[in-house]
Design a protein around this motif. Structure first.
Motif, mmCIF file in Angstrom:
data_model
loop_
_atom_site.group_PDB
_atom_site.id
_atom_site.type_symbol
_atom_site.label_atom_id
_atom_site.label_comp_id
_atom_site.label_asym_id
_atom_site.label_seq_id
_atom_site.Cartn_x
_atom_site.Cartn_y
_atom_site.Cartn_z
ATOM 1 N N TRP A 4 0.822 -1.205 0.000
ATOM 2 C CA TRP A 4 0.000 0.000 0.000
ATOM 3 C C TRP A 4 0.862 1.264 0.000
ATOM 4 O O TRP A 4 0.470 2.296 -0.568
ATOM 5 N N THR A 5 2.056 1.180 0.589
ATOM 6 C CA THR A 5 2.952 2.338 0.544
ATOM 7 C C THR A 5 3.409 2.626 -0.885
ATOM 8 O O THR A 5 3.421 3.783 -1.334
ATOM 9 N N VAL A 6 3.764 1.565 -1.607
ATOM 10 C CA VAL A 6 4.187 1.737 -2.995
ATOM 11 C C VAL A 6 3.058 2.309 -3.840
ATOM 12 O O VAL A 6 3.264 3.233 -4.644
ATOM 13 N N ASP A 7 1.847 1.781 -3.685
ATOM 14 C CA ASP A 7 0.729 2.301 -4.476
ATOM 15 C C ASP A 7 0.426 3.758 -4.122
ATOM 16 O O ASP A 7 0.058 4.546 -5.003
ATOM 17 N N ALA A 8 0.555 4.104 -2.861
ATOM 18 C CA ALA A 8 0.333 5.498 -2.475
ATOM 19 C C ALA A 8 1.373 6.411 -3.124
ATOM 20 O O ALA A 8 1.045 7.498 -3.636
ATOM 21 N N LEU A 9 2.640 5.964 -3.136
ATOM 22 C CA LEU A 9 3.687 6.752 -3.786
ATOM 23 C C LEU A 9 3.435 6.876 -5.279
ATOM 24 O O LEU A 9 3.603 7.964 -5.869
ATOM 25 N N ARG A 10 3.029 5.780 -5.901
ATOM 26 C CA ARG A 10 2.747 5.839 -7.332
ATOM 27 C C ARG A 10 1.567 6.754 -7.624
ATOM 28 O O ARG A 10 1.553 7.472 -8.639
ATOM 29 N N GLY A 11 0.580 6.752 -6.729
ATOM 30 C CA GLY A 11 -0.551 7.649 -6.904
ATOM 31 C C GLY A 11 -0.131 9.108 -6.839
ATOM 32 O O GLY A 11 -0.586 9.947 -7.630
ATOM 33 N N VAL A 12 0.744 9.430 -5.891
ATOM 34 C CA VAL A 12 1.231 10.808 -5.762
ATOM 35 C C VAL A 12 2.043 11.207 -6.992
ATOM 36 O O VAL A 12 1.889 12.317 -7.528
ATOM 37 N N LEU A 13 2.905 10.304 -7.470
ATOM 38 C CA LEU A 13 3.701 10.600 -8.668
ATOM 39 C C LEU A 13 2.804 10.844 -9.875
ATOM 40 O O LEU A 13 3.013 11.802 -10.643
ATOM 41 N N MET A 14 1.798 10.007 -10.051
ATOM 42 C CA MET A 14 0.914 10.177 -11.202
ATOM 43 C C MET A 14 0.082 11.442 -11.077
ATOM 44 O O MET A 14 -0.180 12.117 -12.084
ATOM 45 N N ALA A 15 -0.351 11.772 -9.872
ATOM 46 C CA ALA A 15 -1.120 13.012 -9.693
ATOM 47 C C ALA A 15 -0.260 14.222 -10.052
ATOM 48 O O ALA A 15 -0.719 15.154 -10.735
ATOM 49 N N GLY A 16 1.005 14.210 -9.606
ATOM 50 C CA GLY A 16 1.903 15.302 -9.952
ATOM 51 C C GLY A 16 2.142 15.394 -11.452
ATOM 52 O O GLY A 16 2.179 16.488 -12.028
ATOM 53 N N LEU B 159 8.734 12.178 -18.929
ATOM 54 C CA LEU B 159 8.074 10.902 -19.212
ATOM 55 C C LEU B 159 9.013 9.731 -18.946
ATOM 56 O O LEU B 159 8.618 8.731 -18.337
ATOM 57 N N ILE B 160 10.260 9.847 -19.404
ATOM 58 C CA ILE B 160 11.234 8.780 -19.206
ATOM 59 C C ILE B 160 11.496 8.569 -17.716
ATOM 60 O O ILE B 160 11.527 7.428 -17.232
ATOM 61 N N ALA B 161 11.658 9.668 -16.978
ATOM 62 C CA ALA B 161 11.903 9.564 -15.539
ATOM 63 C C ALA B 161 10.707 8.945 -14.825
ATOM 64 O O ALA B 161 10.862 8.124 -13.907
ATOM 65 N N LEU B 162 9.499 9.320 -15.247
ATOM 66 C CA LEU B 162 8.292 8.768 -14.633
ATOM 67 C C LEU B 162 8.200 7.267 -14.881
ATOM 68 O O LEU B 162 7.924 6.491 -13.947
ATOM 69 N N ALA B 163 8.414 6.842 -16.134
ATOM 70 C CA ALA B 163 8.341 5.419 -16.451
ATOM 71 C C ALA B 163 9.356 4.624 -15.629
ATOM 72 O O ALA B 163 9.052 3.538 -15.120
ATOM 73 N N ALA C 155 10.697 5.478 -12.678
ATOM 74 C CA ALA C 155 10.334 5.495 -11.260
ATOM 75 C C ALA C 155 9.178 4.541 -10.971
ATOM 76 O O ALA C 155 9.198 3.799 -9.976
ATOM 77 N N LEU C 156 8.155 4.536 -11.833
ATOM 78 C CA LEU C 156 6.991 3.675 -11.598
ATOM 79 C C LEU C 156 7.366 2.200 -11.652
ATOM 80 O O LEU C 156 6.924 1.403 -10.826
ATOM 81 N N THR C 157 8.202 1.834 -12.630
ATOM 82 C CA THR C 157 8.588 0.424 -12.740
ATOM 83 C C THR C 157 9.532 0.020 -11.612
ATOM 84 O O THR C 157 9.493 -1.123 -11.150
ATOM 85 N N THR C 158 10.377 0.930 -11.161
ATOM 86 C CA THR C 158 11.246 0.637 -10.017
ATOM 87 C C THR C 158 10.407 0.307 -8.788
ATOM 88 O O THR C 158 10.670 -0.671 -8.071
ATOM 89 N N LEU C 159 9.375 1.101 -8.530
ATOM 90 C CA LEU C 159 8.474 0.823 -7.412
ATOM 91 C C LEU C 159 7.716 -0.482 -7.636
ATOM 92 O O LEU C 159 7.436 -1.220 -6.682
ATOM 93 N N GLN C 160 7.413 -0.783 -8.886
ATOM 94 C CA GLN C 160 6.669 -2.006 -9.190
ATOM 95 C C GLN C 160 7.468 -3.259 -8.842
ATOM 96 O O GLN C 160 6.887 -4.295 -8.517
#
Length: 461
Positions: free
Chosen positions: A95-107, A122-126, A128-133
């Motif tokens: 749930w911590t990872v999903d919360a972080l991903r939610g904040v990143l996507m909202a930003g 876009l490259i940095a976002l992709a 970061a999201l996969t690293t958390l995944q």
């Protein structure tokens, strides 16, 4: 494989006993809902990112880099994510990872809305999201055996994968154009909401935090990662499954990277043909998820994997040799069906054969080694199209799938002999036991009794 097995049950760890029912109420229902929500949001983002990327740059290499960053973190951080998943409370990590991903996507949605997005962002976002995944997916694999009975793992995995494919493959597709028509930022805002909703669902799970044995003095993440790799390497069945999956992913990388050329160039079927091909694959995958229990119940888990690989080879040969859109659509439906059978049974075998306290590390080793083949396959597929034509990658994929069947021979031998190379005590040998007894899933813990099942559901939901 364990001393807790009921009389007459297979003891090889591959698990061919009849599948048990999966209760929707309680922990599994919430985990399923969170996974489906996340898949729906991920599909919205995945469809919208390339469309946004081509408006930000006309350099193909930069556009391709957005997709490449979906693979790179698995290769770089996949093993680390598994080691961390074995150290922490998996529910809290998810749930911590999903919360972080939610904040990143909202930003990111805000950046798109105010026209401040860039291709580098876009490259940095992709990335970061996969690293958390990498942490989320390994923690999810390790958590599932704590939420369902051991005999129900196959059914639970099938329901999870089918729900994810339904949400991401069919439901999200028609929604993307509607959201983009509203605003370029809308798909990303919707993805942020799905991440946050999934985080809330996982946080509501009432599983007891795992109580692990203290780590030996001087234990490091590097040493723990190495232990996970050794465990995977010592188990003949898991080692064979991992090698077979890696070879399949080389073929999959070649096929996926060039499928649009196969449809639009070789078959001259245009975008409508490409849409029909992708829908056929998704429908086949959904059917495979629904019928996997029937297939594996009659053939056994390992023989089902072998059948899936053989059928996929035949489908790939048809794709690369029969110049017909109808043949391609049917072949992709078969390919998707058997791909789901392969994925469900290999994931379930990994969960059941791995020591529970090492499941995150074994899972990450398996995923990382398997995913590493996809970028190589994409490059081989592109080269094959350049030299030999757009139908060649499907035949190249068939060759790699044939090699994967050879890698399955040790798996079948382990299945037949009951051999297991994991050198751990019997009562810790499979994921039938959660570390340190937080929720015990074996029959000795009451799994086979109505009272035991009620007690387990009380703890998890």
């Amino acid at each position: 494989m364990t001393t807790d097995e009921p009389t007459g049950a297979p003891t090889d760890g591959t698990g061919d006993e009849p599948p048990a029912a999966v209760p929707w109420r309680g922990g599994f229902g919430r985990l399923w809902s969170a996974a489906v929500l996340s898949s729906f949001g991920d599909a919205l983002r995945t469809a919208a990112l390339p469309l946004l990327a081509v408006t930000l740059t006309d350099r193909p290499l930069l556009v391709a880099s957005v997709t490449a960053c979906g693979y790179l973190p698995w290769i770089v951080f996949g093993l680390l994510g598994g080691a961390v998943a074995d150290r922490v409370d998996q529910r809290r990590a998810m749930w911590t990872v999903d919360a972080l991903r939610g904040v990143l996507m909202a930003g990111f949605a805000v950046a798109v809305a105010v026209d401040r997005a860039s291709i580098l962002l876009l490259i940095a976002l992709a990335f970061a999201l996969t690293t958390l995944q990498t942490l989320f997916d390994n923690a999810s694999t390790a958590l599932l055996p704590a939420l369902v009975d051991r005999e129900a793992l196959g059914s639970a995995n099938a329901r999870l994968m089918t729900g994810q494919r339904l949400a991401g493959g069919l439901l999200a597709g028609p929604v993307v154009p509607v959201l983009i028509a509203v605003s370029a930022a809308a798909p990303f805002a919707a993805n942020a909401l799905t991440f946050l909703a999934a985080a809330a669902l996982v946080a509501s799970l009432r599983t007891a935090p795992p109580r692990r044995e203290p780590r030996p003095g001087g234990s490091t993440l590097r040493a723990e990662i190495a232990a996970g790799l050794r465990t995977l390497g010592r188990d003949r069945a898991l080692r064979g499954l991992c090698a077979a999956t890696a070879l399949c992913n080389v073929g999959m990388g070649a096929l996926i990277a060039t499928l649009v050329l196969l449809v639009t160039d070789w078959l001259d079927a245009g975008t409508a043909g490409y849409a029909a091909a992708t829908v056929a694959y998704t429908v086949g995958s959904l059917a495979g998820g629904v019928l996997n229990g029937w297939v594996s119940g009659r053939l056994g888990r390992m023989r089902s994997v072998l059948l899936a690989g053989a059928a996929q080879i035949a489908a790939l040969v048809v794709m690369g040799s029969v110049r017909s859109l109808a043949a391609l659509v049917v072949s992709l439906a078969v390919f998707g069906f058997m791909g789901m059978v392969w994925n469900v049974n290999t994931t379930t075998a990994m969960q059941r054969r791995s020591p529970a306290e090492m499941l995150g590390r074994v899972s990450s080793a398996f995923r990382t080694l398997a995913v590493a083949g996809a970028p190589l396959g994409a490059l081989l597929g592109g080269g094959a199209v350049t030299v030999l034509g757009p139908s060649t990658p499907a035949l190249l994929a068939a060759a790699f799938f044939a090699l994967s069947l050879a890698a399955l021979i040790p798996v079948l031998k382990a299945d037949a002999s009951g051999a297991d190379a994991v050198d751990v005590p019997d009562d810790n040998r499979t994921t039938a036991h959660v570390p340190s007894g937080s929720i015990r899933l074996g029959p000795a813990a009451g799994q086979g009794t109505r009272a035991g099942q009620k007690e387990r559901r009380r703890k998890t939901g």
